[in-house]
Scaffold this motif. Structure first.
Motif, short mmCIF file in Angstrom:
data_model
loop_
_atom_site.label_atom_id
_atom_site.label_comp_id
_atom_site.label_asym_id
_atom_site.label_seq_id
_atom_site.Cartn_x
_atom_site.Cartn_y
_atom_site.Cartn_z
N UNK A 168 0.92 -0.97 -0.10
CA UNK A 168 -0.17 0.09 0.03
C UNK A 168 0.75 1.06 -0.13
N UNK A 169 1.90 1.02 0.81
CA UNK A 169 2.67 2.81 0.69
C UNK A 169 3.38 2.83 -0.74
N UNK A 170 3.75 1.63 -1.32
CA UNK A 170 4.71 1.89 -2.31
C UNK A 170 3.21 2.14 -3.27
N UNK A 171 2.11 1.97 -3.31
CA UNK A 171 1.38 2.48 -4.65
C UNK A 171 1.00 3.90 -4.02
N UNK A 172 1.00 3.97 -2.89
CA UNK A 172 1.21 5.31 -2.98
C UNK A 172 1.86 6.15 -3.24
N UNK A 173 3.57 5.81 -2.69
CA UNK A 173 4.76 7.09 -3.43
C UNK A 173 4.53 6.79 -4.44
N UNK A 174 4.48 5.91 -5.57
CA UNK A 174 4.55 6.08 -6.78
C UNK A 174 3.19 6.47 -7.63
N UNK A 175 2.50 6.74 -6.98
CA UNK A 175 1.43 7.76 -7.57
C UNK A 175 1.41 8.17 -8.68
N UNK A 176 0.67 9.15 -9.32
CA UNK A 176 0.94 9.56 -10.67
C UNK A 176 1.64 10.87 -10.45
#
Length: 258
Positions: free
Chosen positions: A28-36
């Motif tokens: 979840x943290x990776x997904x948040x950090x690598x958002x658009x």
């Protein structure tokens, strides 16, 4: 006479597991950090460094002094702390701001596990977007003459750890973590920590340079802080910031429950 060994009581259902890494929290943290939006900034800064290295090498050729100025000034002095701000504060700050952290805290995961997992993710992202581009830029600038590319890349990786812990802490103690992070990165590290002699001792950049100095050829990289002191301060900052961030997250949970 037979003896029986007492067994430890079983953990109650839903109790946090004793582990320091949680794959779901990491994902979840990776997904948040690598958002658009964050991804654009994360890619833009290394791309600018590489483009600058290509332009300088094309126009002036290989020069150790120029390479040191770009890698030490722009890369380590500005780019690395800015990426640390994005990754460190972005690992938890937005979740606290929008209240979604409540759902995470409701899961059977200990607060230190949440913080440590997010720290590892922030470190990984910061290293990937800072140390690797610094290494590439160093080879482009002077072909790793005097091991400068390796030395500055090591310094960038070391600084990434401390910055990630520090800015993750900022994300847990204030809703203005990005502002505080930018002030620290642009005012303290890029300006005060570079120009004011006494302040250099309290600069993550100088601590990291002391480590990078050992990886480069003698005299290629310099630091105003001795290596033993630099290592001690790096470890102390990282451990203290991580510990206090976990403590603050526990306090946030108690406040929410009350």
């Amino acid at each position: 006479m037979s003896t029986t060994t007492p067994t430890a009581p079983a953990a109650p259902p839903g109790a946090p597991k004793a582990t320091l890494f949680h794959p779901t929290v990491a994902r979840l943290t990776y997904r948040a950090l690598l958002g658009r939006r964050r991804a654009l900034i994360l890619f833009a800064l290394p791309a600018l460094l590489v483009a600058l290295a290509v332009a300088v090498r094309t126009l002036t050729g290989a020069d150790d002094s120029t390479a040191g100025g770009i890698l030490g000034g722009f890369a380590l002095g500005t780019m690395v702390p800015l990426i640390g701000v994005i990754a460190g504060t972005g690992a938890i700050g937005p979740e606290i701001d929008d209240g979604s952290v409540v759902y995470l805290l409701a899961k059977p995961v200990s607060r230190p596990t949440i913080i440590f997992t997010k720290l590892l993710v922030a470190i990984g992202v910061t290293v990937a977007f800072s140390a690797l581009p610094v290494l590439l830029a160093g080879f482009l600038l002077n072909g790793n003459s005097q091991q400068m590319a390796v030395g500055y890349a090591v310094a960038a990786a070391i600084a990434s750890v401390a910055y990630s812990a520090l800015f993750l802490l900022f994300g847990t103690i204030t809703r203005h973590a990005v502002v505080f992070g930018l002030v620290y990165a642009l005012v303290w590290e890029a300006l005060v920590g570079t120009l004011v002699p006494g302040a250099k001792t309290l600069s993550v950049q100088q601590w990291a340079l002391a480590v990078g100095q050992k990886a480069a050829a003698e005299g290629a990289i310099t630091s105003d802080v001795q290596l033993p002191l630099a290592v001690g301060l790096l470890v102390a900052l990282t451990v203290a910031a991580t510990w206090y961030a976990a403590r603050r997250l526990k306090a946030l949970t108690l406040a929410g429950e009350e």
